[in-house]
Design a protein around this motif. Structure first.
Motif, PDB file in Angstrom:
ATOM      1  N   HIS A  96      58.611  69.058  13.944  1.00  0.00           N
ATOM      2  CA  HIS A  96      59.991  68.638  13.685  1.00  0.00           C
ATOM      3  C   HIS A  96      60.012  67.286  12.958  1.00  0.00           C
ATOM      4  N   GLU A  97      58.853  66.870  12.478  1.00  0.00           N
ATOM      5  CA  GLU A  97      58.719  65.586  11.783  1.00  0.00           C
ATOM      6  C   GLU A  97      59.698  65.456  10.617  1.00  0.00           C
ATOM      7  N   LEU A  98      59.761  66.484   9.779  1.00  0.00           N
ATOM      8  CA  LEU A  98      60.613  66.457   8.588  1.00  0.00           C
ATOM      9  C   LEU A  98      62.072  66.252   8.948  1.00  0.00           C
ATOM     10  N   PHE A  99      62.541  66.968   9.953  1.00  0.00           N
ATOM     11  CA  PHE A  99      63.958  66.951  10.287  1.00  0.00           C
ATOM     12  C   PHE A  99      64.397  65.589  10.825  1.00  0.00           C
ATOM     13  N   VAL A 100      63.564  64.997  11.667  1.00  0.00           N
ATOM     14  CA  VAL A 100      63.886  63.677  12.218  1.00  0.00           C
ATOM     15  C   VAL A 100      63.888  62.625  11.105  1.00  0.00           C
ATOM     16  N   ALA A 101      62.866  62.660  10.262  1.00  0.00           N
ATOM     17  CA  ALA A 101      62.754  61.667   9.191  1.00  0.00           C
ATOM     18  C   ALA A 101      63.923  61.759   8.225  1.00  0.00           C
TER      19      ALA A 101
END
Length: 586
Positions: A96-101
């Motif tokens: 979920h790295e992309l979504f949070v960033a």
């Protein structure tokens, strides 16, 4: 080591990166759309309009990874490979790295796949964050180690949901029906795939494809920054990439898929002067949204992409000449041979003689216009302007074909390409059937996300958010995707009515978050549990965004859309209970 290029019209371009890779992109192609694996292809961008102000600042940084990703069939494996680059890696394990960033940090990351190449881009006005994002992207590009559960969730869930959303558009569907029926050696290979074809991609197919094409030989990194030193950006980018290479995300070699030569990336769709359907085939829809059998002959002339500009200028005039006989349109995606398709859809099944007569009329009309060859540079209005410009500048520097835009091009006269015509017959094709996909999970034994975002043990935290926690802010939230504006109007108008927070149409939904819950959103959004509907493959897109000064949680092409109101309420309530405060939405 990959090739790194600094591209800027405002700074001296230094030599940088490895000279071992000289991969040249010709021009981009029609976006099926993107992509993109994260929403850009269908108007559900992962971070739409967020960087609008940033692009105007001279201090902003832009980076684009250009990856040679040929498409040799309609399977959509290159599209799936793009998606999987965001499903975690040894260095950045959280999927979920992309979504949070994208939601909480001052940067924008996304990707889009064409028939020939894939672009992964990042923009930020914070240099340190920009370099970390470059590292994050590269770690995902070269990673070839995935859990099969993530593979199935992305392929059978997210990707199928995305393509299903596209295939609900009857004009898109009919154009794709022509492509699937085309037996010409020039026929398009649809990089995006179809909702049925992607299901045939096996786990080993994906791994073999990534090992073959996602390596240093086929990757070029373009970086730019206004009023900055190119040597410094190249050096910092190289160091960040070297750290990933030292870990060995993809150090093992193995046999790849039996593909021969890498295809060049063709030019992107050019914007037409008027918004009209690409293909208007006679059809009749029944109440259950199925197309009745279509039996239309389709004639195709293939011409070099350099004629695209002049042809698009006269497309509407050509159309008007054939209303009684059929429908003329230009499919301006560029195929593997650098050609575009001039299509004529006959109104009915035709005899050989009737087709021959029509062909003569079409050729006669086409040759009435002054169609000349002109260079075709990359254009994709769904991408940030700085990204488009970076790609165009790179093409002009790296490929002599574009370095002298006013020089004569080596093409024969336009009329010479009209001597050969290929005829195919389109068949029956179905549009989206709600009863087949709506409101059903992909697997019954998956963690339920329809009641509350349940905290998952062992889930990795988002690394970029942890490293740059001081930059996390709701001020970085993107604008609500345009596709959802109509749905969100009702909750906005009813902002004083606590009963009307949720609104849905079909499989798309929005939930207006009351102001008292805003202070909890960063904690909620940085948790892996919040993103379960997306990472589990239940929806195509999930996010938090702003619309008319309000904050919304939203979902697109969500198989559990009708249950998300309860999910949103319980997720917000659970966080209040964890802090000892109960402010449950009524």
């Amino acid at each position: 080591m990959i090739n790194i290029r600094y591209v800027s019209r405002n700074a001296k371009r230094p030599e940088g990166g490895s000279s071992s890779s000289s991969h040249i992109i010709s021009a981009g192609s029609t976006r099926f759309h993107d992509s993109s694996g994260n929403g850009t292809n269908t108007g559900i961008a992962a971070n739409p309009n967020k960087m609008g102000n940033l692009e105007c600042r001279k201090s902003s940084f832009t980076g684009v990874f250009v990856v040679n990703t040929p498409a040799h069939d309609h399977s959509g494996v290159s599209h799936l490979a793009e998606h999987m680059c965001f499903r975690g890696s040894p260095y950045y394990p959280a999927d979920h790295e992309l979504f949070v960033a994208n939601a909480l940090l001052p940067l924008s990351i996304n990707a889009t796949t064409y028939s020939g190449c894939t672009y992964f881009y990042v923009q930020s006005d914070n240099k340190a964050l920009f370099i970390s994002a470059i590292q994050y992207l590269y770690s995902g590009l070269v990673n070839t180690h995935y859990d099969k559960s993530k593979f199935k969730a992305e392929r059978s869930g997210v990707l199928v949901n995305e393509l299903t959303l596209l295939e609900r558009n009857i004009d898109y569907l009919n154009n794709m029906a022509i492509r699937r029926s085309d037996t010409s050696t020039m026929a398009y290979k649809h990089a995006g795939g179809f909702s049925d074809s992607v299901l045939a991609i096996g786990f080993d197919d994906l791994i073999d494809y990534k090992k073959r094409w996602y390596d240093g030989e086929h990757i070029t990194l373009l970086v730019s920054g206004a009023d900055t030193d190119g040597d410094e950006i190249i050096s910092l980018s190289r160091q960040a990439i070297a750290e990933i290479s030292d870990i060995g995300c993809n150090t093992k070699s193995c046999d790849a898929m039996p593909f021969n030569e890498a295809a060049e990336a063709p030019a992107s769709t050019l914007k037409r002067k008027a918004s009209v359907p690409v293909c208007h085939i006679s059809r009749q829809l029944t109440n259950n949204h199925q197309v009745k059998p279509i039996e239309n002959d389709v004639s195709t002339w293939w011409v070099p992409q350099e004629f695209t500009y002049d042809l698009l200028d006269v497309e509407h005039q050509i159309k008007s000449r054939f209303i009684a006989l059929g429908h003329f349109f230009i499919d301006d995606e560029v195929n593997h041979a650098g050609m575009i398709a001039l299509r004529f859809v006959h109104n009915t099944k035709t005899s050989t003689q009737a087709r021959t007569d029509t062909h003569k009329k079409v050729v006669s009309v086409l040759t009435e216009f002054n169609v000349e060859a002109k260079p075709r540079l990359f254009t994709d209005n769904k991408l940030p302007q700085a990204v488009q410009q970076l790609i165009r500048d790179y093409q002009q520097q790296a490929n002599s074909r574009y370095s002298e835009p006013h020089s004569p091009l080596k093409t024969r006269p336009f009329a010479d390409y009209l001597d050969n015509v290929h005829v195919c017959r389109t068949g029956k094709h179905e549009t989206y059937d709600k009863s087949k996909r709506a409101d059903r999970p992909i697997k019954n034994n998956w963690v339920s996300t329809t009641e509350v975002a349940v905290e998952l043990k062992g889930k990795k935290s988002a690394q970029l958010a942890a490293d740059y926690s001081s930059l996390l802010s709701l001020e970085n939230l993107p604008a609500l995707p345009k596709l959802l504006h109509k749905i969100a109007e009702t909750p906005v108008k009813a902002a004083q009515n606590s009963e009307e927070r949720f609104q849905s149409i079909g499989n798309n939904w929005v939930y207006r978050v009351d102001a008292q819950f805003h202070r909890h959103l960063i904690v909620i959004m940085t948790s892996a549990s919040f993103w379960q509907p997306r990472t589990n493959g239940e929806c195509y897109a999930l996010g938090v965004a702003r619309f008319h000064e309000h904050i919304f949680i939203y979902g697109a092409q969500d198989r559990q859309a009708s249950l998300r109101e309860v999910w949103c309420k319980n997720t917000l309530t659970q966080n209040d209970l964890n802090t000892g405060i109960s402010k449950s939405p009524t």
